[in-house]
Design a protein around this motif. Structure first.
Motif, PDB file in Angstrom:
ATOM      1  N   UNK A 125     -28.398 -75.069   0.338  1.00 26.52           N
ATOM      2  CA  UNK A 125     -27.906 -74.973  -1.072  1.00 26.52           C
ATOM      3  C   UNK A 125     -28.485 -73.862  -1.924  1.00 26.52           C
ATOM      4  N   UNK A 126     -27.917 -72.914  -2.464  1.00 26.81           N
ATOM      5  CA  UNK A 126     -28.336 -71.730  -2.995  1.00 26.81           C
ATOM      6  C   UNK A 126     -28.916 -72.272  -4.445  1.00 26.81           C
ATOM      7  N   UNK A 127     -28.260 -73.124  -5.062  1.00 25.62           N
ATOM      8  CA  UNK A 127     -28.704 -73.619  -6.287  1.00 25.62           C
ATOM      9  C   UNK A 127     -29.884 -74.454  -6.565  1.00 25.62           C
ATOM     10  N   UNK A 128     -29.989 -75.695  -5.541  1.00 29.94           N
ATOM     11  CA  UNK A 128     -30.999 -76.468  -5.580  1.00 29.94           C
ATOM     12  C   UNK A 128     -32.266 -75.988  -4.761  1.00 29.94           C
ATOM     13  N   UNK A 168     -22.414 -73.374  -3.538  1.00 27.89           N
ATOM     14  CA  UNK A 168     -22.693 -72.263  -2.772  1.00 27.89           C
ATOM     15  C   UNK A 168     -23.934 -72.653  -1.691  1.00 27.89           C
ATOM     16  N   UNK A 169     -23.550 -72.510  -0.432  1.00 28.83           N
ATOM     17  CA  UNK A 169     -24.657 -72.543   0.556  1.00 28.83           C
ATOM     18  C   UNK A 169     -24.833 -71.300   1.571  1.00 28.83           C
ATOM     19  N   UNK A 170     -25.660 -71.273   1.953  1.00 24.99           N
ATOM     20  CA  UNK A 170     -26.124 -70.274   3.269  1.00 24.99           C
ATOM     21  C   UNK A 170     -26.726 -70.987   4.560  1.00 24.99           C
ATOM     22  N   UNK A 171     -27.310 -69.962   5.281  1.00 26.91           N
ATOM     23  CA  UNK A 171     -27.803 -70.474   6.303  1.00 26.91           C
ATOM     24  C   UNK A 171     -28.566 -71.650   6.453  1.00 26.91           C
ATOM     25  N   UNK A 172     -28.385 -72.445   7.195  1.00 26.85           N
ATOM     26  CA  UNK A 172     -29.227 -73.704   7.216  1.00 26.85           C
ATOM     27  C   UNK A 172     -30.522 -73.729   7.870  1.00 26.85           C
ATOM     28  N   UNK A 173     -30.721 -72.271   8.660  1.00 25.02           N
ATOM     29  CA  UNK A 173     -31.908 -72.148   9.220  1.00 25.02           C
ATOM     30  C   UNK A 173     -32.941 -71.481   8.142  1.00 25.02           C
ATOM     31  N   UNK A 174     -32.601 -71.161   7.048  1.00 28.88           N
ATOM     32  CA  UNK A 174     -33.353 -70.375   6.021  1.00 28.88           C
ATOM     33  C   UNK A 174     -34.574 -71.212   5.667  1.00 28.88           C
ATOM     34  N   UNK A 220     -32.335 -67.393  -7.482  1.00 32.28           N
ATOM     35  CA  UNK A 220     -33.737 -67.268  -7.046  1.00 32.28           C
ATOM     36  C   UNK A 220     -34.345 -68.131  -6.009  1.00 32.28           C
ATOM     37  N   UNK A 221     -33.703 -68.966  -5.852  1.00 27.07           N
ATOM     38  CA  UNK A 221     -34.411 -70.199  -4.951  1.00 27.07           C
ATOM     39  C   UNK A 221     -34.065 -69.889  -3.414  1.00 27.07           C
ATOM     40  N   UNK A 222     -32.915 -68.808  -3.256  1.00 24.36           N
ATOM     41  CA  UNK A 222     -32.605 -68.332  -1.968  1.00 24.36           C
ATOM     42  C   UNK A 222     -33.718 -67.119  -1.648  1.00 24.36           C
ATOM     43  N   UNK A 223     -34.018 -66.451  -2.765  1.00 18.34           N
ATOM     44  CA  UNK A 223     -34.973 -65.301  -2.604  1.00 18.34           C
ATOM     45  C   UNK A 223     -36.323 -65.973  -2.175  1.00 18.34           C
ATOM     46  N   UNK A 226     -36.265 -67.143   1.375  1.00 17.56           N
ATOM     47  CA  UNK A 226     -36.506 -66.024   2.260  1.00 17.56           C
ATOM     48  C   UNK A 226     -37.853 -65.744   2.397  1.00 17.56           C
ATOM     49  N   UNK A 227     -38.599 -65.503   1.444  1.00 11.66           N
ATOM     50  CA  UNK A 227     -39.943 -64.789   1.431  1.00 11.66           C
ATOM     51  C   UNK A 227     -40.908 -65.905   2.071  1.00 11.66           C
ATOM     52  N   UNK A 228     -40.637 -67.128   2.110  1.00 15.85           N
ATOM     53  CA  UNK A 228     -41.483 -68.140   2.816  1.00 15.85           C
ATOM     54  C   UNK A 228     -41.014 -68.764   4.075  1.00 15.85           C
TER      55      UNK A 228
END
Length: 294
Positions: A125-128, A168-174, A220-223, A226-228
């Motif tokens: 979840x890109x927001x949470x 909004x959602x992205x890859x579950x493996x993130x 920003x939680x997606x970024x 990704x960095x972690x």
């Protein structure tokens, strides 16, 4: 979205599946070997390609994943920069998921729904900033199932977020690359885990912090995830090693690198990795049967 099951300690193992884009064709081969041996699980959980390929295992469609790649991987409609420039998705989801499932190599939705097995699919979840897991209760309609699979495999940087329930959602493996925690939360304290990386693999840190922060300035939680991601992945491997040492996890993975990229276009390489998965899956069966029988 399915809620986790608490207070239950199930005795049968869960099947836990890592993603990895087209590397997961290895997993498809392993699962076809399981189908040939009539080996099934009452629960499986996967993210990204670790959810896409195993879907055909639950629908009992032996060889379907390989046929898709053989017939369509080189097709210009499958993926490419023109789709990225058109709608933000390098992979042409209309063709690769929707038309594939409904027209080109139809997915057996009815057999999937009749299966007694639970199937959890994780998406970020890109927001949470949380990985949420969707289960069979969320797949009442065929297209709902496809949209969850698309969301779970929407790779960062080359995919737009997929909307599910107006989120909004992205890859579950993130943030949940090896979903052991979800299997445990659902009561499965023993796991059979299929990985797509070799034993010595460790993920390196993402080097372009500025790029992640710029591309995902709205999220920003997606970024941050990704960095972690490298630390999360490597910590998951440490957790899995502890579970193996304790005898609560059994792992199958390739002994050496599969030599495939996430977006591989060489059909012959993909076929070779699939057959490697079949061979490894068959060789793994005695260990698996012993573990299942404990």
């Amino acid at each position: 979205m399915d809620r986790e099951i608490s207070g239950i300690n199930r005795t049968t193992p869960a099947l836990v599946l890592e993603g990895g884009g087209l590397r997961a064709i290895y997993t498809a081969g392993v699962l076809d070997a399981f189908l040939e041996a009539n080996v099934h699980f009452e629960y499986q959980v996967g993210v990204s390609a670790g959810a896409i390929y195993p879907a055909s295992y639950l629908s009992l469609q032996h060889g379907r994943n390989l046929k898709i790649q053989q017939n369509y991987l080189a097709d210009k409609r499958y993926m490419g920069f023109k789709y990225f420039l058109r709608d933000g998705n390098y992979v042409n989801t209309d063709f690769t998921y929707r038309r594939m499932a409904h027209e080109l190599l139809p997915y057996d939705f009815e057999t999937f729904q009749r299966s007694n097995a639970e199937f959890k699919v994780g998406a970020f979840n890109c927001l949470t900033g949380e990985t949420e897991f969707f289960g069979k209760g969320d797949f009442a309609e065929h297209d709902q199932f496809l949209e969850v699979l698309i969301a779970s495999s929407s790779l960062p940087f080359i995919s737009t977020p997929t909307m599910l329930n107006n989120m909004p959602y992205l890859d579950g493996g993130i943030a949940e690359p090896i979903p052991l925690a979800q299997a445990r939360a659902d009561g499965y304290q023993r796991q059979v885990v299929i990985l797509t990386q070799e034993p010595n693999y460790r993920k390196s840190a993402f080097k372009f912090k500025w790029l992640a922060q710029r591309v995902y300035r709205r999220y920003p939680k997606v970024a941050a995830a990704i960095l972690a991601r490298h630390q999360v992945y490597n910590d998951a491997l440490t957790d899995l090693a502890s579970a193996q040492a304790a005898g609560t996890a059994l792992v199958l993975q390739p002994e050496t690198s599969l030599g495939l990229s996430r977006l591989e276009r060489d059909v012959s390489k993909v076929e070779a990795v699939y057959h490697r998965g079949v061979s490894d899956g068959k060789a793994f069966l005695p260990k698996l049967q012993a573990f299942l029988g404990q």
